[in-house]
Scaffold this motif. Structure first.
Motif, PDB file in Angstrom:
ATOM      1  N   TRP A  22     -49.713  39.842  30.262  1.00  0.00           N
ATOM      2  CA  TRP A  22     -48.836  39.558  29.129  1.00  0.00           C
ATOM      3  C   TRP A  22     -48.369  38.110  29.062  1.00  0.00           C
ATOM      4  N   ARG A  23     -48.758  37.299  30.031  1.00  0.00           N
ATOM      5  CA  ARG A  23     -48.290  35.919  30.077  1.00  0.00           C
ATOM      6  C   ARG A  23     -48.674  35.182  28.801  1.00  0.00           C
ATOM      7  N   THR A  24     -47.778  34.341  28.325  1.00  0.00           N
ATOM      8  CA  THR A  24     -48.048  33.534  27.135  1.00  0.00           C
ATOM      9  C   THR A  24     -49.091  32.479  27.478  1.00  0.00           C
ATOM     10  N   PRO A  25     -50.151  32.370  26.682  1.00  0.00           N
ATOM     11  CA  PRO A  25     -51.168  31.358  26.977  1.00  0.00           C
ATOM     12  C   PRO A  25     -50.595  29.946  26.853  1.00  0.00           C
ATOM     13  N   ARG A  34     -38.542  42.945  25.271  1.00  0.00           N
ATOM     14  CA  ARG A  34     -37.720  44.029  25.812  1.00  0.00           C
ATOM     15  C   ARG A  34     -38.583  45.206  26.240  1.00  0.00           C
ATOM     16  N   ASN A  35     -39.549  45.577  25.401  1.00  0.00           N
ATOM     17  CA  ASN A  35     -40.412  46.706  25.718  1.00  0.00           C
ATOM     18  C   ASN A  35     -41.272  46.429  26.944  1.00  0.00           C
ATOM     19  N   ARG A  36     -41.748  45.201  27.079  1.00  0.00           N
ATOM     20  CA  ARG A  36     -42.552  44.852  28.253  1.00  0.00           C
ATOM     21  C   ARG A  36     -41.704  44.865  29.515  1.00  0.00           C
ATOM     22  N   PHE A  37     -40.480  44.350  29.419  1.00  0.00           N
ATOM     23  CA  PHE A  37     -39.577  44.385  30.569  1.00  0.00           C
ATOM     24  C   PHE A  37     -39.291  45.826  30.980  1.00  0.00           C
ATOM     25  N   LEU A  38     -39.049  46.682  30.004  1.00  0.00           N
ATOM     26  CA  LEU A  38     -38.802  48.093  30.287  1.00  0.00           C
ATOM     27  C   LEU A  38     -40.026  48.733  30.958  1.00  0.00           C
ATOM     28  N   PRO A  52     -40.810  39.134  18.535  1.00  0.00           N
ATOM     29  CA  PRO A  52     -40.963  38.738  19.943  1.00  0.00           C
ATOM     30  C   PRO A  52     -39.880  39.290  20.872  1.00  0.00           C
ATOM     31  N   ASP A  53     -38.648  39.401  20.388  1.00  0.00           N
ATOM     32  CA  ASP A  53     -37.584  39.935  21.242  1.00  0.00           C
ATOM     33  C   ASP A  53     -37.814  41.404  21.560  1.00  0.00           C
TER      34      ASP A  53
END
Length: 71
Positions: free
Chosen positions: A66-69, A9-13, A4-5
């Motif tokens: 990408w939001r967590t359900p 990080r990849n999504r933030f990038l 998950p980390d």
């Protein structure tokens, strides 16, 4: 599946790079519209609109996807 980390990080990038690309495209459009670049004004308008959309709208759409359900 990635941890998950790493995924966060990849999504933030991806969000940051999308905003950076949108800002650069918008600046290109503004330079074209001001006559600083030898490109048609129509291309400047297209670049400006696409850049603003990429900067403001696309990251929101990505974050929503990408939001967590909930529970």
């Amino acid at each position: 599946m990635a941890d998950p980390d790493t995924r966060a990080r990849n999504r933030f990038l991806a969000l940051v790079m999308t905003r950076l690309g949108g800002a650069m495209l918008a600046i290109f459009g503004l330079l074209a519209l001001n006559g600083k670049l030898a490109v048609p004004a129509a291309l400047g308008w297209i670049a400006l609109v696409a850049g603003v959309l990429a900067f403001l709208v696309v990251p929101l759409m990505m974050a929503r996807r990408w939001r967590t359900p909930r529970g």
